[in-house]
Design an enzyme around this catalytic site. Sequence first.
Site, PDB file in Angstrom:
ATOM      1  N   CYS A  89       0.812  -1.215   0.000  1.00 21.38           N
ATOM      2  CA  CYS A  89       0.000   0.000   0.000  1.00 21.38           C
ATOM      3  C   CYS A  89       0.846   1.267   0.000  1.00 21.38           C
ATOM      4  CB  CYS A  89      -0.925   0.010   1.201  1.00 21.38           C
ATOM      5  SG  CYS A  89      -0.048  -0.039   2.757  1.00 21.38           S
ATOM      6  N   GLU A 127      -7.112  -6.178  -0.141  1.00 21.40           N
ATOM      7  CA  GLU A 127      -7.143  -5.038   0.782  1.00 21.40           C
ATOM      8  C   GLU A 127      -6.132  -4.001   0.348  1.00 21.40           C
ATOM      9  OE1 GLU A 127      -5.302  -3.343   4.681  1.00 21.40           O
ATOM     10  OE2 GLU A 127      -4.383  -4.423   3.025  1.00 21.40           O
ATOM     11  N   ARG A 173      -9.787   0.994   5.890  1.00 26.77           N
ATOM     12  CA  ARG A 173      -9.125   0.308   4.790  1.00 26.77           C
ATOM     13  C   ARG A 173     -10.119  -0.002   3.673  1.00 26.77           C
ATOM     14  NH1 ARG A 173      -5.150   2.065   6.562  1.00 26.77           N
ATOM     15  NH2 ARG A 173      -3.254   1.024   7.225  1.00 26.77           N
TER      16      ARG A 173
HETATM   17  C1  LIG Z   1       0.302  -4.552   3.204  1.00 25.52           C
HETATM   18  S1  LIG Z   1       1.404  -5.836   3.509  1.00 25.52           S
HETATM   19  C2  LIG Z   1       0.314  -7.212   3.653  1.00 25.52           C
HETATM   20  C3  LIG Z   1      -0.043  -7.540   5.060  1.00 25.52           C
HETATM   21  C4  LIG Z   1      -0.694  -8.865   5.257  1.00 25.52           C
HETATM   22  N1  LIG Z   1      -1.988  -8.974   4.668  1.00 25.52           N
HETATM   23  C5  LIG Z   1      -0.769  -9.195   6.746  1.00 25.52           C
HETATM   24  O1  LIG Z   1      -1.832  -9.601   7.213  1.00 25.52           O
HETATM   25  O2  LIG Z   1       0.240  -9.022   7.445  1.00 25.52           O
HETATM   26  C6  LIG Z   1       2.114  -6.150   1.918  1.00 25.52           C
HETATM   27  C7  LIG Z   1       3.184  -7.231   1.916  1.00 25.52           C
HETATM   28  O3  LIG Z   1       3.585  -7.504   0.565  1.00 25.52           O
HETATM   29  C8  LIG Z   1       4.936  -7.928   0.616  1.00 25.52           C
HETATM   30  N2  LIG Z   1       5.518  -7.856  -0.734  1.00 25.52           N
HETATM   31  C9  LIG Z   1       6.080  -6.781  -1.343  1.00 25.52           C
HETATM   32  N3  LIG Z   1       6.524  -7.122  -2.560  1.00 25.52           N
HETATM   33  C10 LIG Z   1       6.220  -8.420  -2.745  1.00 25.52           C
HETATM   34  C11 LIG Z   1       6.429  -9.354  -3.807  1.00 25.52           C
HETATM   35  N4  LIG Z   1       7.044  -8.975  -4.924  1.00 25.52           N
HETATM   36  N5  LIG Z   1       6.010 -10.625  -3.648  1.00 25.52           N
HETATM   37  C12 LIG Z   1       5.392 -11.011  -2.499  1.00 25.52           C
HETATM   38  N6  LIG Z   1       5.180 -10.185  -1.457  1.00 25.52           N
HETATM   39  C13 LIG Z   1       5.581  -8.902  -1.572  1.00 25.52           C
HETATM   40  C14 LIG Z   1       5.551  -6.968   1.624  1.00 25.52           C
HETATM   41  O4  LIG Z   1       6.765  -7.472   2.142  1.00 25.52           O
HETATM   42  C15 LIG Z   1       4.439  -6.845   2.667  1.00 25.52           C
HETATM   43  O5  LIG Z   1       4.632  -7.724   3.748  1.00 25.52           O
END
Ligand SMILES: C[S@@+](CC[C@H](N)C(=O)[O-])C[C@H]1O[C@@H](n2cnc3c(N)ncnc32)[C@H](O)[C@@H]1O
Length: 334
Positions: A89, A127, A173
């Site tokens: 996000c 989300e 959100r």
């Molecule tokens: C907003 S957070 C999601 C939080 C999650 N829903 C939770 O309950 O904790 C977004 C996540 O996407 C991950 N992310 C970023 N780039 C990514 C990629 N290329 N592949 C997989 N995950 C990735 C980040 O490290 C981060 O933990």
Amino acid sequence: MKKGRKDNVRVSLRVFEGFAGYGGASFALRRLKRRGFLDYKTIGFSETDPKAIELYKTNFPRVKSLGDIKKIKVEKLPDFNLFTGGFPCQPFSTAGCREGEEDDRGTLFGEIIRICEAKRPQYIFLENVQGLTSGKLRPTFEKIMYELKRIGYDCQYRLINSKDYGIPQNRLRLWIFGTRGTLPDGFELTPPKKKLRRKLKDFLDEHPDESLYRTPQQMAHIHEIHHNDVFDVPEPLCYDYYNRKVRTDGICMTVTPPQHNVVRIVEPMVNGQERFRKLTIDEHYRLMGFRIDKRGREIKYPPNQTYSELGFRAGNGWDINLVTILLEHIFSQL
Ligand SMILES: C[S@@+](CC[C@H](N)C(=O)[O-])C[C@H]1O[C@@H](n2cnc3c(N)ncnc32)[C@H](O)[C@@H]1O
């Protein structure tokens, strides 16, 4: 909705947990499974941050880590019927610089489309932050909704706040739910609101570490730059750093990663001294819906992760109380 493996279970899910963080979807699904509402199996989770992967694995050791979503080969993925993902996000958040698609992370949404177009899961549950739906990012949001429709999903989106569902945190959100085909007539993503029975003070540790408290000198500095008086409160309350005032409604401002440095607790004075501190790690996670009390804890932390690392994850995570309510509400209507 198809019958599950067990006769009394209405919903049976095979889940791909994208952008998994600490596993907000899995924690909520696990609660619903324990309640006998549904049955589920997570076929794998995608996450790139080693500390998030470690935290996820500490709590769900048997789920396969699939790494970077950009590197996932769809032909090697087992089938699943629910894709979940809080796609990054920061590019859309008002706390970030709102570069949207110009930021690399802003285009990760395309990976959701790539995977769901090929694997055709029945349901999608996504989300993001409210900022995605407004201002200069509105076209990106419209493109996202257009793309979901193009690959066959009938979606509904809503802005939903944690404080309306039992957690005293102002966390607004964007939630999107979609199904292949058509959502049932009258489908409504927003569950009925719940009365807030517990306030911030009910989510706090009994004995926070003294290192979290500000010294009298630091307090004098805060009052000087924020132009406010000594904090003399009757119960622990949240100090809103953005607006430079104590929130008297017993609700916490949005929990963010610690480097944003905003959530503070003001406690009643002791011997005429102000008590002003940062959140403990357990408080971060309680405010994200986790049960952590004398009877047990719903989340385990890896032994060597720091305050910043665990706090960062909470600030970016899903409120699992809300997600449990949302998923139950959604699947009750299908
Ligand atoms: C907003 S957070 C999601 C939080 C999650 N829903 C939770 O309950 O904790 C977004 C996540 O996407 C991950 N992310 C970023 N780039 C990514 C990629 N290329 N592949 C997989 N995950 C990735 C980040 O490290 C981060 O933990």
